[in-house]
Design a protein around this motif. Structure first.
Motif, PDB file in Angstrom:
ATOM      1  N   SER A   1      -1.375  -0.577   0.322  1.00 32.69           N
ATOM      2  CA  SER A   1      -1.069  -1.491  -0.880  1.00 32.69           C
ATOM      3  C   SER A   1      -0.400  -1.713  -1.332  1.00 32.69           C
ATOM      4  CB  SER A   1      -3.268  -2.273  -0.977  1.00 32.69           C
ATOM      5  OG  SER A   1      -3.384  -1.366  -1.708  1.00 32.69           O
ATOM      6  N   GLU A   2      -0.642   0.068  -1.730  1.00 27.63           N
ATOM      7  CA  GLU A   2       0.659   0.592  -3.006  1.00 27.63           C
ATOM      8  C   GLU A   2       1.784   1.334  -2.076  1.00 27.63           C
ATOM      9  OE1 GLU A   2      -0.259   0.035  -5.856  1.00 27.63           O
ATOM     10  OE2 GLU A   2      -2.213  -1.297  -5.725  1.00 27.63           O
ATOM     11  N   ALA A   3       1.580   2.232  -1.406  1.00 27.60           N
ATOM     12  CA  ALA A   3       2.448   3.369  -0.643  1.00 27.60           C
ATOM     13  C   ALA A   3       3.058   2.615   0.470  1.00 27.60           C
ATOM     14  CB  ALA A   3       1.909   4.135  -0.191  1.00 27.60           C
ATOM     15  N   LEU A   4       2.884   2.183   1.586  1.00 33.29           N
ATOM     16  CA  LEU A   4       3.696   1.491   2.567  1.00 33.29           C
ATOM     17  C   LEU A   4       4.036   0.325   2.097  1.00 33.29           C
ATOM     18  CD1 LEU A   4       1.063   1.589   5.242  1.00 33.29           C
ATOM     19  CD2 LEU A   4       3.491   3.186   4.892  1.00 33.29           C
ATOM     20  N   PRO A   5       4.853  -0.249   1.424  1.00 36.70           N
ATOM     21  CA  PRO A   5       5.274  -1.312   1.060  1.00 36.70           C
ATOM     22  C   PRO A   5       6.156  -0.740   0.083  1.00 36.70           C
ATOM     23  CG  PRO A   5       3.193  -2.408   0.319  1.00 36.70           C
ATOM     24  CD  PRO A   5       2.847  -1.112   0.483  1.00 36.70           C
TER      25      PRO A   5
ATOM     26  N   TYR B   1       9.116  -8.348   4.638  1.00 35.62           N
ATOM     27  CA  TYR B   1       8.227  -7.242   4.818  1.00 35.62           C
ATOM     28  C   TYR B   1       6.776  -7.631   5.259  1.00 35.62           C
ATOM     29  CZ  TYR B   1       5.157  -3.249   3.711  1.00 35.62           C
ATOM     30  OH  TYR B   1       3.831  -2.552   4.640  1.00 35.62           O
ATOM     31  N   GLN B   2       6.164  -7.907   7.544  1.00 35.95           N
ATOM     32  CA  GLN B   2       5.635  -8.985   7.666  1.00 35.95           C
ATOM     33  C   GLN B   2       4.242  -8.085   7.618  1.00 35.95           C
ATOM     34  OE1 GLN B   2       6.915 -10.475  11.395  1.00 35.95           O
ATOM     35  NE2 GLN B   2       8.921 -10.429  10.860  1.00 35.95           N
TER      36      GLN B   2
ATOM     37  N   MET C   1      -2.187  -9.264   4.539  1.00 33.51           N
ATOM     38  CA  MET C   1      -2.920  -9.094   2.752  1.00 33.51           C
ATOM     39  C   MET C   1      -3.264 -10.067   1.632  1.00 33.51           C
ATOM     40  SD  MET C   1      -3.681  -5.649   2.341  1.00 33.51           S
ATOM     41  CE  MET C   1      -4.269  -4.552   1.498  1.00 33.51           C
ATOM     42  N   VAL C   2      -1.596 -10.950   2.514  1.00 33.99           N
ATOM     43  CA  VAL C   2      -1.344 -12.881   1.996  1.00 33.99           C
ATOM     44  C   VAL C   2      -2.532 -13.733   2.265  1.00 33.99           C
ATOM     45  CG1 VAL C   2      -0.060 -14.779   1.479  1.00 33.99           C
ATOM     46  CG2 VAL C   2       1.237 -12.671   1.400  1.00 33.99           C
ATOM     47  N   GLY C   3      -2.831 -12.950   2.900  1.00 34.91           N
ATOM     48  CA  GLY C   3      -4.366 -14.029   3.899  1.00 34.91           C
ATOM     49  C   GLY C   3      -5.133 -13.503   3.171  1.00 34.91           C
ATOM     50  N   GLY C   4      -5.732 -12.587   2.680  1.00 34.31           N
ATOM     51  CA  GLY C   4      -6.574 -11.851   2.224  1.00 34.31           C
ATOM     52  C   GLY C   4      -6.923 -12.192   0.771  1.00 34.31           C
ATOM     53  N   GLY C   5      -6.148 -12.272  -0.081  1.00 29.81           N
ATOM     54  CA  GLY C   5      -5.439 -12.827  -1.174  1.00 29.81           C
ATOM     55  C   GLY C   5      -5.582 -12.480  -1.793  1.00 29.81           C
ATOM     56  N   ILE C   6      -4.694 -10.826  -1.222  1.00 31.78           N
ATOM     57  CA  ILE C   6      -4.721  -9.429  -1.939  1.00 31.78           C
ATOM     58  C   ILE C   6      -2.870  -9.507  -2.712  1.00 31.78           C
ATOM     59  CG2 ILE C   6      -4.151  -6.400  -1.944  1.00 31.78           C
ATOM     60  CD1 ILE C   6      -6.387  -8.310   0.547  1.00 31.78           C
ATOM     61  N   PHE C   7      -2.412  -9.994  -1.657  1.00 30.90           N
ATOM     62  CA  PHE C   7      -1.033  -9.841  -2.006  1.00 30.90           C
ATOM     63  C   PHE C   7       0.038 -11.660  -2.307  1.00 30.90           C
ATOM     64  CE2 PHE C   7       1.027  -6.005  -0.204  1.00 30.90           C
ATOM     65  CZ  PHE C   7       0.522  -5.310  -0.551  1.00 30.90           C
ATOM     66  N   GLU C   8       0.877 -12.261  -2.796  1.00 31.90           N
ATOM     67  CA  GLU C   8       0.966 -13.333  -2.934  1.00 31.90           C
ATOM     68  C   GLU C   8       2.434 -13.151  -1.991  1.00 31.90           C
ATOM     69  OE1 GLU C   8       0.379 -15.712  -4.773  1.00 31.90           O
ATOM     70  OE2 GLU C   8      -1.414 -14.429  -6.087  1.00 31.90           O
ATOM     71  N   ALA C   9       2.844 -14.403  -1.472  1.00 27.98           N
ATOM     72  CA  ALA C   9       3.686 -14.473  -0.334  1.00 27.98           C
ATOM     73  C   ALA C   9       5.069 -13.725  -1.392  1.00 27.98           C
ATOM     74  CB  ALA C   9       3.743 -15.698  -0.068  1.00 27.98           C
ATOM     75  N   PRO C  10       5.687 -14.346  -1.966  1.00 30.22           N
ATOM     76  CA  PRO C  10       7.060 -13.950  -2.150  1.00 30.22           C
ATOM     77  C   PRO C  10       7.271 -12.647  -2.350  1.00 30.22           C
ATOM     78  CG  PRO C  10       6.434 -16.363  -3.862  1.00 30.22           C
ATOM     79  CD  PRO C  10       4.981 -15.438  -3.227  1.00 30.22           C
ATOM     80  N   ALA C  11       5.996 -11.691  -2.571  1.00 30.93           N
ATOM     81  CA  ALA C  11       6.257 -10.410  -2.444  1.00 30.93           C
ATOM     82  C   ALA C  11       7.096  -9.760  -1.488  1.00 30.93           C
ATOM     83  CB  ALA C  11       5.202 -10.348  -3.083  1.00 30.93           C
ATOM     84  N   THR C  12       6.767 -10.067  -0.031  1.00 29.29           N
ATOM     85  CA  THR C  12       6.810 -10.137   0.678  1.00 29.29           C
ATOM     86  C   THR C  12       8.086 -10.269   0.883  1.00 29.29           C
ATOM     87  OG1 THR C  12       5.435 -12.141   2.035  1.00 29.29           O
ATOM     88  CG2 THR C  12       4.764 -10.097   1.485  1.00 29.29           C
TER      89      THR C  12
END
Length: 410
Positions: free
Chosen positions: A383-387, A45-46, A51-62
């Protein structure tokens, strides 16, 4: 003698566009004979990498295994496509297999041409050089943002076309927001060096972005193209209107030039100017081969190359490809829709939604979300709906809010 296989529908690429198109077709015809050519073992999920680079998501979640998103009714061919023979309705794979088709859908994405910036690929991941355009590097972006205390941070953007034209500045805004939180933004010289002559291509969104450029104290430099990087020396070379300029950096977020995959550019399917799959911008059908369609980033259409565009295109290609399979004309039209949720700070987004010729195409009434202004609701959407919609809707053929428009093509 080469191994020969035939499928009614062949899709090249198991990224967002390819999987979504396959799933939309199978929703319409569950017993359809469809094959997807994709060598990768993982699906990403590119849009989450910012959000990973901004410290919001962890990479494995993508990241998820490709097997988990591949439609169960499709045949997964775990090879790469090597060349196209559209006159014979066939594709040759990297192992020499000749794959015949009734209808072909080309969705291999775009190539990140790191090699077109001298020294960049070798510099990535060390000496402060990073990019949210790679899964393995997005965490390094956040590491650099967390650890930087002073100095110069440069964010670059190459010439168009690129995947998500807002992503280079999204990385910058989230970094600045983190530095404000730590009280050190005043000690960091932030530069946005953009190859374009404008901050953003659709004028209605520029005022809000300009406000953030000013509030963060960002030095905006237009018509600046990154041409070389020396990682150990922490120097970057930019081509400007006045000639080449070498600048030192403590952090460099670099975005590579992006081009058509080479096997597409070298093929009869290519548009001679761009190298992308030469399709009609409304029907997404190839301009010379009526049983070939292009979808996603690999198409020649003049829209923003975003996951949102692929989400809108996939059902249109599904409808039109099935019409071609039935020896009928295309019946659905694409309006150029693309979306770029511009993360201007943690908790707020400017939700850019637009189509061909910069026409605004908002998904919601202005009283719900005014996309030209930074809004918290837009952040929750991103952050919540689109993923969730991506994994559970788009990739499974659910066409929420993207039902194909039946236009003049009929």
């Amino acid at each position: 003698m080469a191994n020969r296989i035939h499928h009614k529908i062949v899709i090249i690429g198991g990224g967002s566009a390819g999987i979504a198109t396959a799933s939309s077709m199978l929703k319409r015809r569950p017993s359809l004979d469809i094959a997807i050519v994709e060598p990768a073992e993982d699906h990403y999920y590119q849009p989450g990498w910012t959000m990973v680079g901004g410290g919001i998501f962890e990479a494995p979640a993508t990241r998820r295994p490709m097997a988990s998103v591949m439609p169960k009714a499709a045949t997964w061919i775990r090879e790469a496509a090597a060349s196209f023979q559209p006159e014979d309705s066939q594709v040759t794979l990297s192992d020499g297999t000749v794959l015949g088709y009734d209808v072909l859908v080309v969705a291999p994405g775009i190539r990140l041409a790191w090699d077109r910036v001298d020294g960049l690929e070798q510099a990535l991941g060390t000496n402060g050089v990073t990019s949210n355009y790679r899964y393995d590097l997005a965490p390094y972006t956040w590491e650099l943002v967390r650890n930087l205390k002073s100095g110069r941070a440069i964010f670059s953007q190459p010439p168009m076309p690129i995947k998500c034209a807002g992503a280079p500045q999204k990385a910058m805004y989230l970094a600045c927001d983190a530095w404000i939180e730590r009280g050190i933004l005043a000690d960091i010289d932030v530069e946005f060096r953009n190859a374009s002559g404008v901050l953003f291509g659709v004028k209605e969104y520029v005022p809000a972005l300009r406000d953030y450029i000013e509030n963060y104290g960002i030095d905006l430099k237009l018509n600046q193209t990154l041409v070389a990087v020396d990682g150990p020396a922490r120097q970057a070379v930019f081509r400007t209107e006045a000639g080449e300029e070498t600048v030192e950096f403590d952090m460099l977020h670099a975005v590579p030039p992006q081009v058509a995959p080479q096997f597409v550019a070298d093929s009869p399917l290519a548009n001679t100017e761009s190298g992308f799959v030469d399709v009609d911008k409304f029907t997404l059908r190839h301009v010379r081969y009526p049983n070939v369609f292009g979808v996603g980033d690999a198409g020649s259409t003049p829209n923003a190359k975003t996951a949102a565009a692929a989400r809108k295109q996939a059902p249109i290609v599904a409808v039109n490809a099935l019409a071609a399979l039935d020896a009928k004309q295309p019946v659905a039209e694409y309006d150029g829709y693309g979306s770029c949720p511009l993360t201007v700070e943690r908790g707020k987004i400017v939700l850019a939604e637009f189509g061909y010729d910069g026409k605004l195409l908002p998904s919601f009434p202005k009283w719900v979300i005014d996309g030209t202004k930074p809004r918290k609701l837009s952040w929750l959407l991103k952050s919540e709906a689109l993923p969730w919609i991506y994994w559970n809707g788009m990739l499974k053929g659910h066409e929420w809010m993207v039902k194909p428009h039946m236009g003049k093509a009929a």
